[in-house]
Design an enzyme around this catalytic site. Structure first.
Site, PDB file in Angstrom:
ATOM      1  N   ASP A  62       0.829  -1.204   0.000  1.00 53.43           N
ATOM      2  CA  ASP A  62       0.000   0.000   0.000  1.00 53.43           C
ATOM      3  C   ASP A  62       0.862   1.253   0.000  1.00 53.43           C
ATOM      4  O   ASP A  62       2.072   1.204   0.221  1.00 53.43           O
ATOM      5  CB  ASP A  62      -0.901   0.010   1.237  1.00 53.43           C
ATOM      6  CG  ASP A  62      -1.976  -1.060   1.199  1.00 53.43           C
ATOM      7  OD1 ASP A  62      -2.303  -1.523   0.095  1.00 53.43           O
ATOM      8  OD2 ASP A  62      -2.482  -1.431   2.275  1.00 53.43           O
ATOM      9  N   TYR A 123       6.954  -9.747   6.806  1.00 57.64           N
ATOM     10  CA  TYR A 123       6.956  -8.314   7.056  1.00 57.64           C
ATOM     11  C   TYR A 123       7.509  -8.016   8.442  1.00 57.64           C
ATOM     12  O   TYR A 123       7.452  -8.855   9.351  1.00 57.64           O
ATOM     13  CB  TYR A 123       5.538  -7.744   6.988  1.00 57.64           C
ATOM     14  CG  TYR A 123       4.968  -7.578   5.606  1.00 57.64           C
ATOM     15  CD1 TYR A 123       5.036  -6.341   4.958  1.00 57.64           C
ATOM     16  CD2 TYR A 123       4.343  -8.629   4.945  1.00 57.64           C
ATOM     17  CE1 TYR A 123       4.493  -6.172   3.686  1.00 57.64           C
ATOM     18  CE2 TYR A 123       3.802  -8.466   3.668  1.00 57.64           C
ATOM     19  CZ  TYR A 123       3.878  -7.238   3.053  1.00 57.64           C
ATOM     20  OH  TYR A 123       3.349  -7.076   1.792  1.00 57.64           O
TER      21      TYR A 123
END
Length: 284
Positions: A62, A123
């Protein structure tokens, strides 16, 4: 769907990194700067091509999210690769802005698909809870939380979330897409020297906003506003909870994408496309 490369083309793997601050995410958009758009424009320029060669990426990040270990692939005509392949890495570095770098460009093995062949994505989300705020030198990659955080409580909550579940409560729903994922790792560590807490979040795949929603729930446990049982209770409910806060993107970095051995790439790509279901339940 086949991952066979069109005759006359070669599939090329790109390993890359970027600082997401000034990008409107990965996916190209009209009149907005994106990582995909930046790389595809540079590729078209350095190969002197009249067409754009579309990239396929392991994880579409994003706006504001960073990447250290992103992977993509692109199919180039044989003649373009033969002419430019050896010099492509250096020429791309000279063409692109310094907030996106390609570290490696090489022909991909048979059956490779950057998105569907991946076994998992890892992540890291970084948070600082010192009263004085975040070190100015890392402020673009670390979230400041204005209350002290109990790492033990956060890890207690995290342990209840690991496994295959329907993460609908932590995802922004997309029409026709399943929210079932296998969360392989979720844990927190604190660097005593800097005071920064880092969450490691690893899964076979993620749905939209999943990581940042999981982090938001963990922070509410860490600062005492919610009990350690609460994130798992939200998970079981399978509906978005207004109490789950999606944290800001700048603390999140895609660290690594893993793939199986070359001979298993094609089979993994087929498996990853299958719509998953939970025992006794529907796909979503």
């Amino acid at each position: 769907m086949s991952d066979e490369v069109e005759p006359g083309f070669v599939r090329v793997r790109l390993d890359l990194a970027y600082d997401g601050k000034d990008f409107s995410g990965w996916a190209k958009q009209t009149a907005r700067r994106t990582v995909q758009g930046e790389i595809e424009d540079a590729l078209r320029t350095v190969t002197r091509s009249s067409r754009t060669y579309d990239l396929t990426v392991a994880g579409r990040t994003d706006a504001g999210v960073h990447a250290r270990g992103q992977v993509a692939h692109v199919d180039l005509p044989d003649e373009v690769w033969a002419e430019h392949g050896e010099k492509l890495l250096r020429r791309m570095a000279g063409r692109m802005a310094p907030d996106v770098r390609i570290w490696r460009i090489a022909p991909a093995p048979d059956g490779f698909n950057a998105r569907f062949s991946a076994l998992w994505r890892r992540y890291a989300y970084r948070v600082a809870d010192r009263p004085g705020g975040v070190d100015p030198l890392v402020r673009g990659h670390v979230l400041w939380h204005d209350r002290p955080l109990d790492m033990a409580a956060m890890n207690e909550a995290a342990a209840r979330m690991v496994g295959e579940h329907d993460f609908a409560a932590y995802c922004k729903k997309r029409e026709g897409a399943t929210t079932i994922r296998t969360l392989q790792k979720l844990s927190w560590e604190r660097d005593e020297a800097t005071g920064i807490l880092t969450a490691t979040v690893q899964a076979d795949a993620f749905c939209h906003n999943m990581v940042r929603a999981l982090i938001g729930a963990a922070l509410f446990v860490g600062d005492g506003r919610r009990p350690a049982e609460w994130p798992a209770q939200v998970l079981v409910a399978r509906v978005r909870d207004p109490g789950v806060h999606v944290v800001r993107p700048h603390g999140l970095t895609l660290e690594e994408v893993a793939y199986p051995a070359d001979e298993l790439l094609a089979a993994r790509a087929v498996e990853a496309r299958n719509v998953r279901t939970l025992p006794g339940g529907g796909c979503c």
